[in-house]
Scaffold this active site. Structure first.
Site, PDB file in Angstrom:
ATOM      1  N   LYS A 110       0.917  -1.165  -0.027  1.00 30.96           N
ATOM      2  CA  LYS A 110       0.113   0.061  -0.084  1.00 30.96           C
ATOM      3  C   LYS A 110       0.777   1.206  -0.146  1.00 30.96           C
ATOM      4  CE  LYS A 110      -4.407   0.849   0.258  1.00 30.96           C
ATOM      5  NZ  LYS A 110      -5.535  -0.076  -0.230  1.00 30.96           N
TER       6      LYS A 110
HETATM    7  N1  GLU Z   1      -7.035  -0.383  -3.583  1.00 26.63           N
HETATM    8  C1  GLU Z   1      -7.742  -1.307  -3.966  1.00 26.63           C
HETATM    9  C2  GLU Z   1      -7.891  -2.265  -2.639  1.00 26.63           C
HETATM   10  O1  GLU Z   1      -7.725  -1.952  -1.615  1.00 26.63           O
HETATM   11  C3  GLU Z   1      -7.251  -2.140  -5.193  1.00 26.63           C
HETATM   12  C4  GLU Z   1      -5.820  -2.556  -4.902  1.00 26.63           C
HETATM   13  C5  GLU Z   1      -5.436  -3.073  -6.637  1.00 26.63           C
HETATM   14  O2  GLU Z   1      -6.208  -3.262  -7.448  1.00 26.63           O
HETATM   15  O3  GLU Z   1      -4.206  -3.137  -6.585  1.00 26.63           O
HETATM   16  O4  GLU Z   1      -8.133  -3.494  -2.875  1.00 26.63           O
END
Ligand code: GLU
Length: 420
Positions: A110
């Site tokens: 993240k």
């Molecule tokens: N931000 C989204 C999540 O929390 C998508 C993450 C992604 O597609 O890599 O799942």
């Protein structure tokens, strides 16, 4: 955008409590659990951005890799004033579990920048994004770590990240980021994928509980990418979306809101507030609405020990990451509220991100119905696995999903072995 952040909740403490609970129900090697309790690597960057008035402002950002055992690390980037390292650590860990629940070969990551993007002009937002992308580029690559949109980031921002990375490499590298516009290698179906998956889970859980999908009354907290797409898909499935909120206000109509009309309204005004044909509703009132399904699709830490007793929904399906604290979870379980956890319910986004990445690596693009049917197959299989484990072990769906995920990542870590 999301509703108010809850500064009383430490997301990383929540994530650790969940992991420890899952581990206590499994027969795991203790040292491996210790590995899983910590992020693999963390990067903090402080970087200057030239503002339109000539001033220089320094921003802080992060990129955290929780695990790279199952494959490259994957996870979104959020822009929010309440971003901090513990939040990003938690989100990275939840990405590891999420990918494991749906059996996608990624570890979790993240990123985030401490910023309120509403205070920036378009040019400032672009400069901030390109500089942040450059600062985290030692950790980012198509083979190693692939960012995506999250709270307050979108396809346009992903395009800037892809372009910045490609400029440094000297050639176009679409697979370095997902959630891009389709014009530059984004995947059909990605924009709506998280909401499609959440709505799919709403339909599956109602079916399992013997409750009709048609006419089911649903409340949605948050009307960003996840909340708005969820509401649109639920409306298509015949549910009645009776209430929605965002950071500016809320809209309620007991007979069901005109969801397509609401989408138009939000595109025009920037908020669900004052939508014609609706009554205002506060965030606290929405969480306490008498309804069949509550979909928290804003930020973490929204349903806590303080308000879990007020929730009157029979079912909660988590569109956001970490919207329910462990203390609230216990209250809800005691009260018989069925909760489909984030790491299953919102996994549709990363699932189609995976499809986008595969397409980008191959420069070979798929049809939208192929993408949507593959997504539904993966969500359907994962939902069934989580449901079966919950029945077999007599645990909540959250614990079941965590147990499945933690076991898979634990086993993969053991099979790979400890280097050297
Ligand atoms: N931000 C989204 C999540 O929390 C998508 C993450 C992604 O597609 O890599 O799942």
């Amino acid at each position: 955008m999301a509703a108010d952040g809850n500064s009383n909740v430490n997301a990383y403490a929540m994530a650790l409590e969940q992991l420890d609970e899952a581990a206590s129900h499994l027969d795991l090697k203790r040292g491996i659990v210790e590995v899983l309790r910590r992020p693999k690597r963390e990067l903090t960057v402080n970087f200057p951005v030239l503002m339109d008035n000539g001033d220089v402002r320094v921003f802080t950002g992060y990129r955290v890799h929780h695990s790279t055992v199952p494959g490259p690390s994957k996870g979104g980037i959020r822009y929010h004033p309440s971003v901090d390292l513990d939040e990003i650590r938690a989100m990275a860990m939840w990405m590891t579990w999420k990918c494991a629940v749906v059996s996608i070969p990624y570890g979790g990551a993240k990123g985030g920048v401490v910023v309120d993007p509403r205070e920036l002009s378009e040019r400032e937002l672009e400069r901030l994004t390109r500089r942040y992308a450059t600062e985290i580029s030692p950790l980012m690559s198509p083979e190693g770590d692939i960012p995506a949109p999250d709270v307050n980031t979108n396809p346009k921002i992903m395009a800037w990240i892809m372009d910045t990375y490609s400029m440094h490499r000297g050639y176009t590298t679409p697979a370095v980021v997902t959630g891009k516009p389709v014009e530059i290698g984004g995947s059909l179906g990605r924009l709506m994928a998280t909401g499609r998956g959440v709505a799919f889970c709403v339909a599956r859980v109602l079916e399992r509980l013997g409750m009709p999908v048609e006419g089911a009354r649903v409340a949605v907290q948050g009307f960003g990418n996840v909340g708005s797409a969820t509401a649109a898909h639920l409306h298509e499935l015949g549910c009645r979306v009776i209430g929605v909120t965002d950071i500016y206000g809320g809209a309620f109509n007991g007979d069901g809101l005109d969801v397509p009309g609401l989408g138009e309204w939000v595109r025009g005004t920037g908020s669900v507030k004052d939508f014609p044909g609706s009554e205002p509703i506060s965030n606290a009132e929405l969480l306490a609405l008498e309804c069949d399904v509550l979909v928290p699709a804003a930020l973490e830490g929204q349903i806590t020990a303080d308000n879990a007793d007020a929730v009157r929904a029979k079912v909660i399906v988590e569109g956001a990451n970490g919207p329910t604290t462990p203390a609230a979870d216990r209250i809800l379980v005691d009260r018989g509220v069925v909760l489909v956890p984030d790491i299953l319910a919102n996994a549709g986004g990363v699932t189609v991100s995976y499809f986008e990445w595969v397409q980008g690596l191959q420069f070979l693009f798929w049809e939208e119905d192929e993408i949507n049917s593959k997504l539904e197959r993966i969500m359907g299989r994962s939902f069934a696995e989580v449901w079966r484990m919950a029945e077999e072990k007599n645990v909540s769906l959250r614990l079941s999903a965590l147990m499945l995920a933690v076991q898979r990542v634990h086993d993969a870590t053991l099979i790979r072995g400890i280097y050297p």
